[in-house]
Design a protein around this motif. Structure first.
Motif, PDB file in Angstrom:
ATOM      1  N   ILE B 134       0.845  -1.207   0.000  1.00 16.88           N
ATOM      2  CA  ILE B 134       0.000   0.000   0.000  1.00 16.88           C
ATOM      3  C   ILE B 134       0.871   1.245   0.000  1.00 16.88           C
ATOM      4  O   ILE B 134       0.653   2.176   0.767  1.00 16.88           O
ATOM      5  N   GLY B 135       1.878   1.235  -0.857  1.00 14.62           N
ATOM      6  CA  GLY B 135       2.825   2.349  -0.923  1.00 14.62           C
ATOM      7  C   GLY B 135       2.133   3.697  -0.992  1.00 14.62           C
ATOM      8  O   GLY B 135       1.278   3.906  -1.838  1.00 14.62           O
ATOM      9  N   GLY B 136       2.502   4.579  -0.099  1.00 11.28           N
ATOM     10  CA  GLY B 136       1.972   5.942  -0.132  1.00 11.28           C
ATOM     11  C   GLY B 136       0.656   6.115   0.611  1.00 11.28           C
ATOM     12  O   GLY B 136       0.208   7.238   0.801  1.00 11.28           O
ATOM     13  N   ILE B 137       0.016   5.012   1.026  1.00 10.13           N
ATOM     14  CA  ILE B 137      -1.229   5.156   1.798  1.00 10.13           C
ATOM     15  C   ILE B 137      -0.846   5.024   3.269  1.00 10.13           C
ATOM     16  O   ILE B 137      -0.342   3.985   3.694  1.00 10.13           O
ATOM     17  N   ILE B 138      -1.086   6.071   4.021  1.00 14.19           N
ATOM     18  CA  ILE B 138      -0.676   6.105   5.427  1.00 14.19           C
ATOM     19  C   ILE B 138      -1.922   6.177   6.308  1.00 14.19           C
ATOM     20  O   ILE B 138      -2.878   6.864   5.968  1.00 14.19           O
ATOM     21  N   GLY B 139      -1.881   5.515   7.446  1.00 16.92           N
ATOM     22  CA  GLY B 139      -2.987   5.623   8.393  1.00 16.92           C
ATOM     23  C   GLY B 139      -3.244   4.301   9.088  1.00 16.92           C
ATOM     24  O   GLY B 139      -3.322   3.260   8.436  1.00 16.92           O
ATOM     25  N   ARG B 140      -3.321   4.371  10.433  1.00 15.06           N
ATOM     26  CA  ARG B 140      -3.585   3.157  11.214  1.00 15.06           C
ATOM     27  C   ARG B 140      -4.870   3.299  12.026  1.00 15.06           C
ATOM     28  O   ARG B 140      -5.123   2.538  12.950  1.00 15.06           O
ATOM     29  N   SER B 141      -5.673   4.306  11.685  1.00 15.04           N
ATOM     30  CA  SER B 141      -6.930   4.512  12.408  1.00 15.04           C
ATOM     31  C   SER B 141      -7.892   3.368  12.085  1.00 15.04           C
ATOM     32  O   SER B 141      -7.707   2.644  11.092  1.00 15.04           O
ATOM     33  N   ALA B 142      -8.920   3.247  12.910  1.00 11.70           N
ATOM     34  CA  ALA B 142      -9.914   2.188  12.673  1.00 11.70           C
ATOM     35  C   ALA B 142     -10.567   2.364  11.304  1.00 11.70           C
ATOM     36  O   ALA B 142     -10.804   1.391  10.593  1.00 11.70           O
ATOM     37  N   ARG B 143     -10.848   3.617  10.927  1.00 10.77           N
ATOM     38  CA  ARG B 143     -11.478   3.848   9.620  1.00 10.77           C
ATOM     39  C   ARG B 143     -10.586   3.389   8.474  1.00 10.77           C
ATOM     40  O   ARG B 143     -11.047   2.804   7.500  1.00 10.77           O
ATOM     41  N   MET B 144      -9.289   3.675   8.597  1.00  3.63           N
ATOM     42  CA  MET B 144      -8.378   3.263   7.528  1.00  3.63           C
ATOM     43  C   MET B 144      -8.197   1.747   7.528  1.00  3.63           C
ATOM     44  O   MET B 144      -8.098   1.134   6.467  1.00  3.63           O
ATOM     45  N   ARG B 145      -8.191   1.160   8.710  1.00  2.91           N
ATOM     46  CA  ARG B 145      -8.036  -0.305   8.749  1.00  2.91           C
ATOM     47  C   ARG B 145      -9.253  -1.002   8.143  1.00  2.91           C
ATOM     48  O   ARG B 145      -9.133  -2.042   7.513  1.00  2.91           O
ATOM     49  N   ASP B 146     -10.430  -0.383   8.335  1.00  2.54           N
ATOM     50  CA  ASP B 146     -11.620  -0.920   7.658  1.00  2.54           C
ATOM     51  C   ASP B 146     -11.428  -0.869   6.136  1.00  2.54           C
ATOM     52  O   ASP B 146     -11.789  -1.800   5.413  1.00  2.54           O
ATOM     53  N   SER B 147     -10.852   0.255   5.679  1.00  4.02           N
ATOM     54  CA  SER B 147     -10.624   0.402   4.232  1.00  4.02           C
ATOM     55  C   SER B 147      -9.599  -0.619   3.744  1.00  4.02           C
ATOM     56  O   SER B 147      -9.729  -1.154   2.637  1.00  4.02           O
ATOM     57  N   TYR B 148      -8.562  -0.896   4.564  1.00  4.48           N
ATOM     58  CA  TYR B 148      -7.568  -1.906   4.163  1.00  4.48           C
ATOM     59  C   TYR B 148      -8.215  -3.295   4.080  1.00  4.48           C
ATOM     60  O   TYR B 148      -7.856  -4.097   3.228  1.00  4.48           O
ATOM     61  N   ASP B 149      -9.162  -3.568   5.001  1.00  2.00           N
ATOM     62  CA  ASP B 149      -9.886  -4.853   4.942  1.00  2.00           C
ATOM     63  C   ASP B 149     -10.549  -5.015   3.578  1.00  2.00           C
ATOM     64  O   ASP B 149     -10.466  -6.060   2.942  1.00  2.00           O
ATOM     65  N   LEU B 150     -11.228  -3.924   3.153  1.00  3.98           N
ATOM     66  CA  LEU B 150     -11.935  -3.984   1.876  1.00  3.98           C
ATOM     67  C   LEU B 150     -10.957  -4.049   0.713  1.00  3.98           C
ATOM     68  O   LEU B 150     -11.206  -4.705  -0.300  1.00  3.98           O
ATOM     69  N   LEU B 151      -9.820  -3.351   0.881  1.00  8.33           N
ATOM     70  CA  LEU B 151      -8.784  -3.393  -0.162  1.00  8.33           C
ATOM     71  C   LEU B 151      -8.310  -4.845  -0.352  1.00  8.33           C
ATOM     72  O   LEU B 151      -8.188  -5.337  -1.479  1.00  8.33           O
ATOM     73  N   ALA B 152      -8.068  -5.521   0.784  1.00 10.96           N
ATOM     74  CA  ALA B 152      -7.603  -6.910   0.728  1.00 10.96           C
ATOM     75  C   ALA B 152      -8.665  -7.802   0.078  1.00 10.96           C
ATOM     76  O   ALA B 152      -8.353  -8.678  -0.735  1.00 10.96           O
ATOM     77  N   GLU B 153      -9.940  -7.537   0.428  1.00 11.86           N
ATOM     78  CA  GLU B 153     -11.035  -8.322  -0.148  1.00 11.86           C
ATOM     79  C   GLU B 153     -11.110  -8.101  -1.661  1.00 11.86           C
ATOM     80  O   GLU B 153     -11.267  -9.048  -2.437  1.00 11.86           O
ATOM     81  N   ALA B 154     -10.960  -6.825  -2.062  1.00 13.48           N
ATOM     82  CA  ALA B 154     -11.028  -6.483  -3.489  1.00 13.48           C
ATOM     83  C   ALA B 154      -9.853  -7.091  -4.250  1.00 13.48           C
ATOM     84  O   ALA B 154     -10.000  -7.534  -5.388  1.00 13.48           O
ATOM     85  N   ALA B 155      -8.687  -7.104  -3.611  1.00 12.86           N
ATOM     86  CA  ALA B 155      -7.500  -7.633  -4.287  1.00 12.86           C
ATOM     87  C   ALA B 155      -7.626  -9.142  -4.499  1.00 12.86           C
ATOM     88  O   ALA B 155      -7.190  -9.679  -5.518  1.00 12.86           O
ATOM     89  N   ALA B 156      -8.245  -9.811  -3.533  1.00 14.41           N
ATOM     90  CA  ALA B 156      -8.345 -11.277  -3.601  1.00 14.41           C
ATOM     91  C   ALA B 156      -9.413 -11.737  -4.594  1.00 14.41           C
ATOM     92  O   ALA B 156      -9.302 -12.814  -5.173  1.00 14.41           O
ATOM     93  N   ALA B 157     -10.445 -10.911  -4.775  1.00 11.82           N
ATOM     94  CA  ALA B 157     -11.537 -11.305  -5.681  1.00 11.82           C
ATOM     95  C   ALA B 157     -11.425 -10.466  -6.952  1.00 11.82           C
ATOM     96  O   ALA B 157     -11.159  -9.280  -6.885  1.00 11.82           O
TER      97      ALA B 157
END
Lengths: 126, 465
Positions: B134-157
């Motif tokens: 996730i080069g260049g995407i910064i943030g460890r807040s709960a909102r950003m971690r929710d977005s990373y969850d979806l990013l991972a889901e999108a990447a896998a499917a």
């Protein structure tokens, strides 16, 4: 905010392109760079403030030079003008994430129209 | 066995719910104040938190992000006796799993719990964030971690993804990150700027054309859809796509085949579509500006990126990351942020989101020249003016002049207001005692710097006195 024109020295493109710019975006100043070194120095210096760039990759060497400084243009909306339509060139060009890509043999085609739109859209954004 | 935390000041209700959870095979712990709940959530790994809204020491919804941010990242189910549509919207937008109105039968709560636990199990099986590129995407807040969850889901499917969010929230970066983490990573990521390419131009660029297809078509050109074959096609600002092109593109999306302009045969392209917009596509469907069938196709997976004001805890880390990057690029030594610089960053609203923040840091580094510390005066003038105007407008009014209330508040509301007043007075004393030194104040109050700044902002207080 700044807009950049990268057009290598020693060819007749610049005069012709500037005439088109004068018609489509008459009040917009473009910082012009004629070597990759100068362009890289400008993009690496804060504040970069560069929103839009038109890059002429007039030959393979220039294209590779532009690719090499791609990381400095991550936040810049670019128009890329290529010399050839090789599949390899096009695939590499997409790594720069250009907003519009065209070719030298298209005689600038729609570049001025797209550029005007991009200046309107992106140049005044914070 | 699921581990559950119940945060509710109604002790009898807590006891009853805990017993029901234990009877169902879960372990349940109760807390009767927000602070006690937060302490427990930080200390123990809970799977699910049942959170009341009105608590003696504050509103549960305002601390929802803090609870989501604890290491175990529990799912949160809001339980409230006084639900409102706005509260429900705020809860879901802040990442709550569900919002349930009291009273409710136990069967309902068990069903919601079961679904939340099932979702949590699936989430934990996904690629961990640490392995995502996730080069260049910064943030460890709960909102950003929710977005990373979806990013991972999108990447896998290999599904179509719609990324929404205000200007400057990083939609293109997310799209690129999905591509980089997908099986298509070795192929092209092709950007189509639907806002910049207008009229018939977008059609010819997307689909390509044969020589002589129209005036000016001196050569055949391969379109961007074909160039994205085996890779990803990123339609940025898809709301700007003309209706006529939307219709043609819908067919391309269904069949992955299309006819370039002036061409007799069809061309195939196996691309994955990611689209982005800052506009309300559902609203545009209502007004006939966007095709409903295309919207349904786009929404296979939606990622809504939060505006920066909704994950303020990421402001300083984002600023720090970009400051270091800019200094390194320019051959400068990294700079230090002064407390007033941090305070200014945290006080400003950042309507232009991360993009505006990065530009401000870029300009602050330039303004500071060779100085080793960044002060608020290095920030762009327009931001400093906004901050000064906001602090002037927020000066507290003469409380004695306020008219007497016409009605009495509920006891809970009274408790909240007394707590807020006491908190403000404590902070004022703290600032006086420490002469505005954030470090000392944090030490005395046993608070982290972001939390202290958050409280100061909440009460519109400044370290400058």
């Amino acid at each position: 905010m700044a807009s950049i024109l990268y057009i290598p020295a020693g060819n007749g493109l610049e005069q012709c392109f500037r005439a088109l710019l004068q018609i489509t975006v008459p009040n917009k100043e473009f910082e012009t760079y004629r070597s990759i070194g100068e362009l890289a120095e400008r993009l690496g210096r804060p504040p970069s403030n560069v929103k839009v760039a038109v890059l002429f990759a007039v030959n393979r060497e220039e294209f590779m030079g532009i690719l090499a400084i791609g990381d400095l243009m991550r936040d810049v909306k670019t128009i890329l003008i290529l010399a050839d339509q090789d599949k390899d060139t096009i695939a590499k060009a997409h790594s720069l994430r250009p907003r519009y890509m065209t070719w030298l043999d298209a005689e600038f085609g729609n570049v001025p129209t797209v550029l005007k739109r991009m200046v309107d859209l992106y140049d005044n954004v914070a | 066995m699921a581990n559950i935390l119940i945060i509710d000041d109604d002790e009898a209700f807590c006891r009853g719910l805990a017993e029901a959870m234990q009877a169902g095979g879960s372990q349940a712990t109760c807390a009767h104040t927000l602070e006690a709940g937060l302490r427990l959530a930080a200390a123990e790994p809970f799977d699910v938190v049942f959170l009341d809204v009105i608590l003696p020491d504050g509103n549960g919804l305002t601390r929802l992000s803090d609870i989501r941010a604890v290491p175990s990242r529990p799912e949160i189910i809001i339980l409230t006796g006084g639900g409102t549509p706005d509260g429900a919207e705020m809860a879901i937008a802040s990442g709550a799993w569900d919002y349930i109105q009291k009273p409710f039968p136990l069967s309902v709560i068990r069903l919601h719990l079961m679904r939340a636990l099932q979702y949590r199990e699936e989430r934990q099986m996904r690629k961990p964030h640490s392995t995502l590129k996730i080069g260049g995407i910064i943030g460890r807040s709960a909102r950003m971690r929710d977005s990373y969850d979806l990013l991972a889901e999108a990447a896998a499917a290999d599904v179509t993804v719609l990324i929404t969010g205000e200007t400057g929230t990083g939609k293109e970066l997310f799209a690129k990150a999905i591509h980089d983490n997908s099986l298509r990573a070795g192929e092209s990521f092709v950007v189509v700027d639907c806002a910049a390419l207008q009229g018939s131009l977008i059609e010819s660029i997307l689909f390509g054309y044969e020589k002589g297809a129209f005036t000016g078509a001196a050569q055949s050109r391969e379109g961007l859809i074909k160039q994205a074959d085996r890779g990803t096609l990123f339609l940025d600002e898809i709301a700007e796509l003309p209706l006529a092109v939307q219709k043609v593109f819908l067919r391309v999306l269904q069949e992955r085949r299309f006819r370039p302009l002036g061409c007799r045969g069809e061309v195939e392209s196996n691309f994955r579509l990611i689209a982005a917009t800052n506009r309300n596509l559902a609203g545009m469907v209502q007004t006939g500006q966007f095709r409903e069938d295309l919207l349904y196709r786009l929404r296979a997976l939606t990622i809504s990126l939060p505006p920066l004001r909704e994950h303020r805890e990421d402001i300083v880390p984002i600023a720090q990351y970009h400051q270091e990057k800019i200094c390194k690029r320019s051959g400068l030594a990294p700079k230090v942020f002064s407390p007033d610089f941090i305070e200014a960053l945290l006080s400003y609203a950042w309507p232009g989101n991360v993009r505006e923040l990065v530009n401000a840091i870029d300009r602050a580094v330039a303004a500071s020249a060779s100085a080793s510390t960044l002060f608020s005066r290095h920030l762009p003038r327009e931001i400093r003016i906004q901050l000064v105007r906001a602090s002037t407008a927020a000066a507290p009014a003469d409380e004695a002049a306020a008219p007497p209330p016409r009605t009495l508040p509920t006891l809970k509301e009274l408790r909240v207001s007394v707590y807020e007043k006491a908190e403000r007075e404590y902070l004022l004393d703290l600032l006086k005692l420490t002469a505005g030194s954030i470090e000392q104040a944090c030490g005395i109050a046993d608070l982290s710097q972001p939390r202290l700044y958050e409280l100061l902002r909440k009460h519109r207080l400044s370290t400058k006195g």
